[in-house]
Every structure is written in C-alpha cells, then in structure tokens.
Enzyme design. Sequence first.
Site, short mmCIF file in Angstrom:
data_model
loop_
_atom_site.label_atom_id
_atom_site.label_comp_id
_atom_site.label_asym_id
_atom_site.label_seq_id
_atom_site.Cartn_x
_atom_site.Cartn_y
_atom_site.Cartn_z
N PHE A 1 0.81 -1.47 -0.15
CA PHE A 1 -0.41 0.05 -0.03
C PHE A 1 0.96 0.99 -0.33
CE2 PHE A 1 -2.33 3.57 1.74
CZ PHE A 1 -3.53 3.53 0.84
N ASP B 1 9.06 3.21 1.79
CA ASP B 1 8.86 3.58 2.55
C ASP B 1 7.81 3.14 3.83
OD1 ASP B 1 5.53 4.38 2.94
OD2 ASP B 1 4.35 3.65 1.31
N LYS C 1 2.01 11.15 7.50
CA LYS C 1 1.21 10.88 9.01
C LYS C 1 1.24 11.35 9.92
CE LYS C 1 -0.97 6.79 7.11
NZ LYS C 1 -0.85 6.06 5.97
#
Length: 415
Positions: A158, A243, A272
């Site tokens: 993802f 990531d 985030k």
Amino acid sequence: MAATVLQQDTPHDTHEALGLTAHLIQLEDQYGTHNYKPLDVVVERAEGVWVYDVEGRRYLDCLAAYSAVNQGHCHPRILSAMIEQAHKVTLTSRAFRNDQLPRFLEDLHNLTGYEMALLMNSGTEAVESALKVARKWGYKVKGIPANQAEIIVCTNNFHGRTISIISFSTEDQYRDGFGPFLSGFKVIPFGDAAALRTAITPNTAAFLVEPIQGEAGVLIPPDGYLAEAFAICKGNKVLFMADEIQSGLGRTGKLFAYEHEGITPDVLIVGKALAGGFYPVSGVLTSREVLGVITPGDHGSTFGGNPMACAVARASLKVIVEEHLADRSAELGTLFINRLRQINSPHIIEIRGRGLWIAIELTTPARPICEALMREGILCKETHDNIIRFAPPLIIEKEELLWAADRIEEVLKAV
Ligand SMILES: *Cc1c(COP(=O)(O)O)cnc(C)c1O
C-alpha cells in the site's frame, strides 16, 4: 440557492427525530462520496488518546488515524506551535523562501542523518515524488536508457491511491475501473529476497517496500529479509526505498522500522505522524546524489514546505523525541501483545505486531467485532475482512492499554 441552503443548514425537525449522530451520518451519506465505510461514530473533539462523539460519549482511540497521531490528539505543544505560526505566516509558496523550511530541513537531517529532503504534503505525494526522483536518478546517474527504468515493488503493498501508485497495487478493488495503468513496475512477493535478486535487471532503478506492511494487516517479513534485500540492492546499484509513512516515527518501537535490521535505506519516505495529525506533511529523505538530480522546475508543490507545515512538523518531531515515544512503543507494545495473547478464543488465527502496532487475524469477519468494541468505548478498524489493527497513540498509558485489552477479551469471547 445558496441562501436557501444556508437557511436549511440545521433542519431541526429531522435532526431531533433522528438524533444528532444519525442526522450527521445522513448528511454525509447524502452529499459526500462513499469512498469509505466508516464506523458510525461522529467525532466532535479529542484529547490525547481519547475521542468524544457528538453525544458526549468517550472512546479510546486504538487507530490513531492510521498512525498519523502517534503523539496523541491535539498535543498541546504542537497546538501552540501551530497557533503561533498561524499568527505569523502560513503560506508563501516556494516562489519565496520562508524561515521555517530551512530549520525543519536541518531538524530532519539531525534526526535521521539523511543529507537532503524533498517536502510534500500527503504520503501519496511523497511516494509519487520518490518514484519520479528514482527514475530520474536511474537515467542521469545510473545510466539507464531513456524511458526504460523499472521499479520493483511487493505484493500486498500500500503506497497510496494515485493512478501511478495503483498501477502496481495487487488489490483488485484499488484498480478496478481506473485503467489504463502506468508501466515500468514489477511486482514480486513480499518477504522473498530471492525473488528480488531474480527480478533485478540493468534497468532497475529502485526497489520500493514497506518494512512492515500496515494496510495488508501488519505483515512482518521474515527476519533478515530487509537486510538481505538491502544488500542485493547495493550489489546492483538499485535504490532501496523504504515507505515508512505508517511504520515510521516511533510506531514499531524504533524511530524507523528499518532500524530493526540495522540498515539505512537509500531513500526514506515519511508522512502521517510527521505533523502529529495537525497538518499533512510528507517528505522524501535521501542523499545529495539522488535528490541532486532535481533542478529548479523539475518538480513542485504549492503547499510543500510551507511555513505552517514546517513549524508544526518541527514541534511534532520534538514531541516524538523528547517524550521517548519510540521507547514507549517498544515497552507498551510488548505488554499489550502479551496480554492479548492470553485471550483464549477459537476465533483467533494469529496475533502479531511490532511495538504498539498489533494485528489480530480472525477466522470471522472483523467488522462486527470493531462495531462491538465501539459500543464498549474502543475505536479500531478492520483491515481486509478478518484482521483488526491496533495502533493507539504512543502516549497511551499502561492502564489504558490493559483496560482496552479487557474489553477486547470480552468482545472476542462473546463472538
Ligand atoms: C497512508 C500511507 C500512504 C499514503 O499516505 P496519504 O497521506 O494517505 O496519502 C502511503 N504509504 C503507506 C505505507 C501508508 O500507510
């Protein structure tokens, strides 16, 4: 038209008949795109690990906005940095310089050791930027023939939702209806270093991987995988791009998940929790050799590196470091997973995790369990059909975790 709409802003009759929660859900479903299937809790405010709905009910947040609020909701130090900056200047665009950007870049360098950073807003944008940078590095530095660059990714990845990123998703729903897709990507099984070795060609620019796959259900690769993959990349002049948008900034019990295997990725992608949930801030951190291929005009973002983002992110990083959130995550994660493993339920297939990032994989659908937990005052969310992910803010107290575990046990036993 607008005036009428405004007058009808609060249709008291409907709202009293339905209750405020139902009324707001109805408005959202009527006027908003149904691209999510949220739990039916309408949050009005939050503080630390607790969130409050419009009816005044209190819940323990065990998702932390997919790890974007590792510092806890509305952290007072980040809040004051934001307010202070809002009074000064919020956006200059990169047509001019601002006084927060260089300071934030220096903080990032001091914290991580990376030579340079490229700042963006959402995580998806940072991944997109990393892909562009890797391709350009492939052509300009590695010498890959024009338009031949390949980037290797993993199954169950993802990395976001843009067309280029879903072009290499292995999730059918993420792609269905959105083609044609971008070429230049190769998908190999996650956790399989031999597959990486085989997939690399002279045209491979980069390998993009989540050190632990969050959306896939906190999937942890075999021990030694990241170190081996990193060595394979080194041996073939391929950029190892981690990531860490979800796994980073304390979540797994280290500042970054790559530290568990003693490597330093060539490219680190963060987002985030970088701004504690106050603001979308993301970045690509790497060497001068890699980011040096970007020259004025190659890439940009109106909001990337804006003074508000940088001020908020600086305070957010300070909180992570000064409140020892990575250490807390390691300690409390062990406590929590050990407690969860005491739950005796035939419906549990596996409980896995690292730090305060824990998944329970079930034999039954996870959604009804998340709904039952919501009624018990705990917010968490299913990922895929049968996995529940727990990722509370890292400022959570031991007593709060144990309180949650008791309720999780009750709910699982009642299934
Ligand atoms: C959330 C996430 C993204 C996308 O970030 P957005 O801010 O939602 O665009 C990318 N990669 C990983 C690993 C993520 O968890």
